[in-house]
Scaffold this active site. Structure first.
Site, PDB file in Angstrom:
ATOM      1  N   TYR A 112      48.946  43.853  66.409  1.00  0.00           N
ATOM      2  CA  TYR A 112      48.871  42.828  67.236  1.00  0.00           C
ATOM      3  C   TYR A 112      47.713  42.149  67.552  1.00  0.00           C
ATOM      4  CZ  TYR A 112      53.693  44.723  67.783  1.00  0.00           C
ATOM      5  OH  TYR A 112      54.829  45.339  67.580  1.00  0.00           O
TER       6      TYR A 112
ATOM      7  N   HIS B 269      54.996  51.369  61.121  1.00  0.00           N
ATOM      8  CA  HIS B 269      55.087  49.908  61.278  1.00  0.00           C
ATOM      9  C   HIS B 269      56.356  49.298  60.506  1.00  0.00           C
ATOM     10  CE1 HIS B 269      53.915  46.042  63.884  1.00  0.00           C
ATOM     11  NE2 HIS B 269      55.147  46.012  63.989  1.00  0.00           N
TER      12      HIS B 269
ATOM     13  N   GLY C 143      66.237  38.962  72.881  1.00  0.00           N
ATOM     14  CA  GLY C 143      66.226  37.852  71.764  1.00  0.00           C
ATOM     15  C   GLY C 143      65.027  37.036  71.819  1.00  0.00           C
TER      16      GLY C 143
END
Length: 330
Positions: A57, A126, A208
């Protein structure tokens, strides 16, 4: 302090809801580090213990950001710190997944440095490296546990067979995969295997990608650099069909005096005591709104009505583009 209940992920005890930190550095347009650190501190004050990040990230920025947040006096002790490794590429480069033993160690050492800590509480692969036996990857992760650099192990987006092989090598505390009212592919095979093996489920994107909150009616609302601009569920045609699901959720939520997002998140929270969603936000206002879902009571009738409003399989479009879909449930 909060009345936030706790749940177990394998042998690890965490708050019933965690905080996903990805969006503070990656994926959803520009962000503000000081605002993000304030949100992390507020989460810890409210009883959230599970903080979730990854070395991917922001190409390491997110780990550094969390490191700064936890460097404040007393903060590291409040947190169960989870991070991930496996993407050996930088953002914007062709995807390279690595699970080889040498890379496992290299990635962990780099994460410890960026986070500024001496151990990681929950260390995830991951994405599964299909070219390396999972036993090799998990074996190397287990060595880190022996050395005290890592406390518990997890996998992300792993399939049922991979989970079985991994568990035969070392206990796996958690599977982190996408799971929400509009992503339910885990229910058939993967979730039952998790329960058989004693693995907790950590759903990411339980709202979502924010869509189930009802806040987004058009892709024009997404800033430049927002991943959702290119995801199939948000494209023309699919977006309109998916908005109909949200409208039904909004109607049910209004009857209960809550938001559509709180209702959708409470549905995830009700899928079992071994389920710990990690909704992401950069803002304290939404953090506090999300946390109310952790204690929102839903009856069997409520759950049936939510299922009818958002039936499994009715969502239009894949959750990622075709290239990214190759790496899920590996």
């Amino acid at each position: 302090m909060s009345n936030l209940p706790t749940r177990r992920l394998g042998a690890l005890t965490v708050s019933a809801q965690g905080l996903g930190c990805m969006g503070m550095s990656h994926g959803f347009g520009p962000s503000d580090d000081e605002q993000s650190i304030g949100t992390i501190h507020r989460a810890l004050d409210l009883g959230v213990t599970l903080l979730d990040t990854s070395d991917f990230y922001g190409s390491g920025h997110n780990e550094e950001l969390i490191g700064r947040a936890l460097a404040a006096p007393g903060r590291r002790e409040q947190a169960v710190l989870a991070t991930k490794f496996g993407f050996a590429n930088k953002l914007g480069e062709p995807v390279e997944i690595r699970g080889d033993a040498a890379y496992v160690r290299q990635a962990c050492e780099a994460s410890l440095r960026r986070l500024g800590v001496d151990h990681i509480d929950l260390y995830y692969l991951h994405r599964v490296d299909r070219d390396v036996p999972i036993e090799e990857t998990v074996g190397a992760m287990a060595e880190l546990v022996k050395e005290g650099k890592v406390r518990h192990l997890g996998l992300s987006e792993a399939g049922a067979d991979t989970l079985r092989k991994a568990c035969a090598t070392h206990p796996i505390a958690a599977l982190q995969s996408e799971f929400s009212l509009w992503t339910r592919d885990l229910e058939a095979e993967i979730l039952p295997v998790c329960r058989e093996l004693g693995i907790g489920l950590v759903p990411f994107s339980p709202l979502g990608r924010g869509f189930l909150t009802g806040a987004y009616k058009s892709t024009e609302q997404f800033q430049e650099g927002d991943l959702r601009r290119s995801q199939p569920r948000f494209t023309d045609g699919n977006l309109e069909r998916n908005l109909a699901i949200v409208a039904r959720l909004e109607e049910l939520a209004a009857q209960k005096g809550v938001t559509a997002g709180q209702l959708a998140l409470a549905w995830v929270q009700h899928q079992g005591d071994d389920v710990v969603p990690i909704p992401g936000t950069r803002r304290q206002k939404y953090l506090e709104e999300n946390l109310k879902a952790a204690t929102l009571e839903l009856s069997a009738d409520d759950l049936a009505a939510i299922d009818a409003a958002a039936p499994a399989g009715e969502v239009a479009g894949d959750r990622y583009d075709a290239g990214s879909m190759k790496f899920v449930n590996g």
